[in-house]
Design a protein around this motif. Sequence first.
Motif, short mmCIF file in Angstrom:
data_model
loop_
_atom_site.label_atom_id
_atom_site.label_comp_id
_atom_site.label_asym_id
_atom_site.label_seq_id
_atom_site.Cartn_x
_atom_site.Cartn_y
_atom_site.Cartn_z
N MET A 1 33.82 4.39 0.89
CA MET A 1 34.83 4.79 1.88
C MET A 1 36.25 4.64 1.33
O MET A 1 37.14 5.38 1.72
CB MET A 1 34.67 3.99 3.16
N ASN A 2 36.45 3.70 0.41
CA ASN A 2 37.81 3.51 -0.13
C ASN A 2 38.13 4.50 -1.25
O ASN A 2 39.23 4.46 -1.81
CB ASN A 2 38.00 2.07 -0.62
N GLY A 3 37.16 5.36 -1.59
CA GLY A 3 37.40 6.42 -2.56
C GLY A 3 37.22 6.03 -4.01
O GLY A 3 37.43 6.87 -4.90
N SER A 4 36.81 4.82 -4.31
CA SER A 4 36.75 4.34 -5.69
C SER A 4 35.71 5.09 -6.53
O SER A 4 34.52 5.04 -6.26
CB SER A 4 36.43 2.84 -5.73
N TYR B 1 44.77 2.28 6.71
CA TYR B 1 45.29 2.68 8.03
C TYR B 1 44.40 3.73 8.69
O TYR B 1 44.79 4.35 9.67
CB TYR B 1 46.72 3.21 7.87
N ASN B 2 43.22 3.93 8.11
CA ASN B 2 42.23 4.89 8.63
C ASN B 2 42.66 6.34 8.47
O ASN B 2 42.21 7.22 9.20
CB ASN B 2 41.92 4.61 10.11
N ASN B 3 43.51 6.61 7.48
CA ASN B 3 43.89 7.98 7.17
C ASN B 3 42.95 8.53 6.10
O ASN B 3 42.67 7.85 5.10
CB ASN B 3 45.33 8.03 6.64
N ASN B 4 42.47 9.75 6.29
CA ASN B 4 41.64 10.40 5.29
C ASN B 4 42.49 10.87 4.11
O ASN B 4 43.62 11.31 4.29
CB ASN B 4 40.94 11.62 5.91
N THR C 1 32.48 19.12 0.82
CA THR C 1 33.63 19.85 1.36
C THR C 1 34.05 19.37 2.75
O THR C 1 35.07 19.83 3.27
CB THR C 1 33.33 21.36 1.44
N ASN C 2 33.29 18.48 3.35
CA ASN C 2 33.64 18.00 4.69
C ASN C 2 34.03 16.52 4.61
O ASN C 2 34.59 16.07 3.63
CB ASN C 2 32.48 18.23 5.67
N HIS C 3 33.76 15.76 5.61
CA HIS C 3 34.10 14.33 5.68
C HIS C 3 35.57 14.10 5.35
O HIS C 3 36.44 14.80 5.86
CB HIS C 3 33.14 13.53 4.81
N SER C 4 35.90 13.14 4.51
CA SER C 4 37.30 12.84 4.27
C SER C 4 37.99 13.90 3.42
O SER C 4 39.23 13.95 3.37
CB SER C 4 37.45 11.47 3.61
N ASN C 5 37.24 14.74 2.74
CA ASN C 5 37.87 15.83 2.00
C ASN C 5 38.48 16.87 2.93
O ASN C 5 39.49 17.48 2.60
CB ASN C 5 36.87 16.49 1.05
#
Length: 342
Positions: free
Chosen positions: A184-187, A230-233, A263-267
């Motif tokens: 979730m943190n993108g690592s 801050y819960n921003n995608n 292509t969906n979710h946080s992208n």
Amino acid sequence: MLKKVKTLLSSEEVKALTPVSERLRAIKEERDRQAEAILTGEDKRKMLIIGPCSADNEDAVCDYVARLAKVADKVKDKFLIIPRIYTNKPRTKGEGYKGILHNPDPHNAATDIQAGVIALRKMHIRAISESGLSSADEMLYPDNHVFLDDLLTYVAIGARSTEDQQHRLVASGIDLPAGFKNPMNGSVRVTLNSIYAAQIPNEFKYRQYQVKTEGNPYAHMILRGGVDVYNNNFPNYHYEDVMGAIELYEKSGLKNPAIIIDTNHSNSGKKYIEQIRIAKEIFTNMKWSEKMHTFVKGLLIESYIEDGAQPVTGTTYGMSVTDACIGWEKTERLIYDLSDMI
């Protein structure tokens, strides 16, 4: 305290109730081989792992997959299309629709795991029987993989599960492509660690056994964007993001380096219609960069019969009850457009 509700059938007993024919086994094995060849680079086509966010209704899902099969045949020289049939869903706060595994009837909130396991197998079997397309599912619960290991061609490990040791260990013993989403943190580094753990041999406890694995050379990366404190995608499908991931991948020494882009979710920031633009941007960038074209093996797209989403109690046929999806008309057009871009 864990309170026992009922004793469930073993995977062997469930498979005996819902057997897979030799014809379906042959279809799956051939499609497994094709997926593996794409990840190794032997097959130059791309994968499209595409379908509903959650497979909540057998009739609608099988209708969707049958439509997908007709398109898949027309673009088979460009794509291996693998339908998403996701039968168990992670819930951020632990509540809400958890998939057909828990709720075989989405309009009935009662949990019935035994009925759910049988229902999800029947749905996967019907889908491949009617379409000739073996599917993808998410390995949300590693213990449950054995209920579907004879039907799937692709397994995804979600953003919340990527760092979990049991998911990594079980993935090392799966004879299928296993895609690890970035956490979730993108690592990206964490994702590479997960892939490493899945690619090496392991020995551990699984169900009631001590098991040994040889490692899964087809474990690879899925980029799905991330969420900040801050819960921003924030996305990671742009050219610079993907090239940065490729640079780390190259230094890792991992086998068969490969990236699938969600292509969906946080992208997309959960703006489902953006998937169309995002997919086309990725394919445009692959035309610009030979390295990106080599590393990026395909896309993961959330799509169903109808645009959008509805509550789990909704009655619109073929509309998602979890994340919003692009509808069939947009999906078909997108596949053809992407095919023209290769």
